[in-house]
Design a protein around this motif. Sequence first.
Motif, PDB file in Angstrom:
ATOM      1  N   ASP A 222     -22.385  32.683 -44.492  1.00 47.12           N
ATOM      2  CA  ASP A 222     -22.926  32.261 -43.207  1.00 47.12           C
ATOM      3  C   ASP A 222     -22.999  33.414 -42.211  1.00 47.12           C
ATOM      4  O   ASP A 222     -22.888  33.209 -41.002  1.00 47.12           O
ATOM      5  N   GLU A 289     -21.641  29.678 -36.193  1.00 51.48           N
ATOM      6  CA  GLU A 289     -20.627  28.675 -35.875  1.00 51.48           C
ATOM      7  C   GLU A 289     -21.211  27.269 -35.816  1.00 51.48           C
ATOM      8  O   GLU A 289     -20.566  26.299 -36.213  1.00 51.48           O
ATOM      9  N   ASN A 290     -22.414  27.168 -35.289  1.00 52.45           N
ATOM     10  CA  ASN A 290     -23.124  25.892 -35.236  1.00 52.45           C
ATOM     11  C   ASN A 290     -24.601  26.212 -35.054  1.00 52.45           C
ATOM     12  O   ASN A 290     -25.007  27.366 -35.174  1.00 52.45           O
ATOM     13  N   ASP A 293     -24.614  28.615 -31.735  1.00 55.72           N
ATOM     14  CA  ASP A 293     -23.660  29.679 -31.423  1.00 55.72           C
ATOM     15  C   ASP A 293     -23.293  30.502 -32.650  1.00 55.72           C
ATOM     16  O   ASP A 293     -23.263  29.999 -33.777  1.00 55.72           O
ATOM     17  N   TRP A 294     -22.995  31.771 -32.390  1.00 50.09           N
ATOM     18  CA  TRP A 294     -22.452  32.658 -33.416  1.00 50.09           C
ATOM     19  C   TRP A 294     -21.440  33.588 -32.772  1.00 50.09           C
ATOM     20  O   TRP A 294     -21.382  33.718 -31.547  1.00 50.09           O
ATOM     21  N   SER A 295     -20.624  34.248 -33.597  1.00 48.64           N
ATOM     22  CA  SER A 295     -19.656  35.226 -33.088  1.00 48.64           C
ATOM     23  C   SER A 295     -19.567  36.386 -34.056  1.00 48.64           C
ATOM     24  O   SER A 295     -19.703  36.225 -35.279  1.00 48.64           O
TER      25      SER A 295
END
Length: 323
Positions: A222, A289-290, A293-295
């Motif tokens: 991912d 993340e969804n 959103d990402w990090s």
Amino acid sequence: MSNSNLAKDGATQVEIRPRYEGSNICTWIGFKHVNYMVEEAVYDHLRQHGLPAGKLYERFGLGVDITDIDTKILTAFHIDDLATATVRPGPDKGDGKRFLVEFTVEREGQPVKAVASKVAVQLRLDPRGHSVEEPPAELAEFVVDRLGAGAEPVVLEPGADPLDQLTAGTNSFGWAWRMPYFYCHFTERVQMSGYLRQMEEVVDLFLEDRGVSIKTLLDEQDWIPVVPHSRITILDEARMEETLYTVYTVENVFKRYTYTARMDCYVLRDGVLVPTATGRITHGWAVIENRRDWSLVNFDDRLTDALNGKAGTGTAAGRGATA
């Protein structure tokens, strides 16, 4: 048409939405399309000051060419964002008219700075023989007979393959491709957006060659690549249907968090490799993340080794040489 405004223009603003084409993974907009938004803001700025690109070409035979674009992405754009671009005159460096471009976008009801970019523009006189008016004196300092800042050519060794010579002994990947008409404008020259496409594609081919393709990391972890900074400078003119030799060289892997790479583009003329563009790009990787959103994540061993040239055997898409 007002013509003196190119040298004395003030700030302008325009609202721009990212194009749907640039929303490739979830709803985030890739770096190429962020740069397209910067280009659009600059051309609108000229239009607001009485210097629309179409009229400059049709009336005076001047092609408005972006020859340097240096863009930092501070906040990711999403497909439905309405961003506000502010364009101001920048400090000239003798390589054309320079502009500073800043984008803001609304987040939780507040404007947030999303993009900061520096852009250079040259007015390329078209020599194709169609009758035009003499360009106004006020534009003279920005008019050129040939685009680019120039660079030292590379003599091709007898019997050598261009990509073999250009990538030998380096942590590089090479790719040769014929320039199609839709990468060009003002009839025959590869434009800045064409080089942005080259940069996007050579990254994709490089990662596949090293065994860490975008789809591989997306499917297995991912992870997606993200770009906080890119820059491309045109050094000379590449023409429609010439073969462009593009070399992508990893320069630095920083603490398993980001890596920087250089893109160099050449055309072969009379046994000499002529540099036509150079650029740099910074990549990180983020975990999804969804759907919104990402990090950012640290590179694992597989990705780090691939970037450092410890993996990958080369593919038919291009030719790589590892250190």
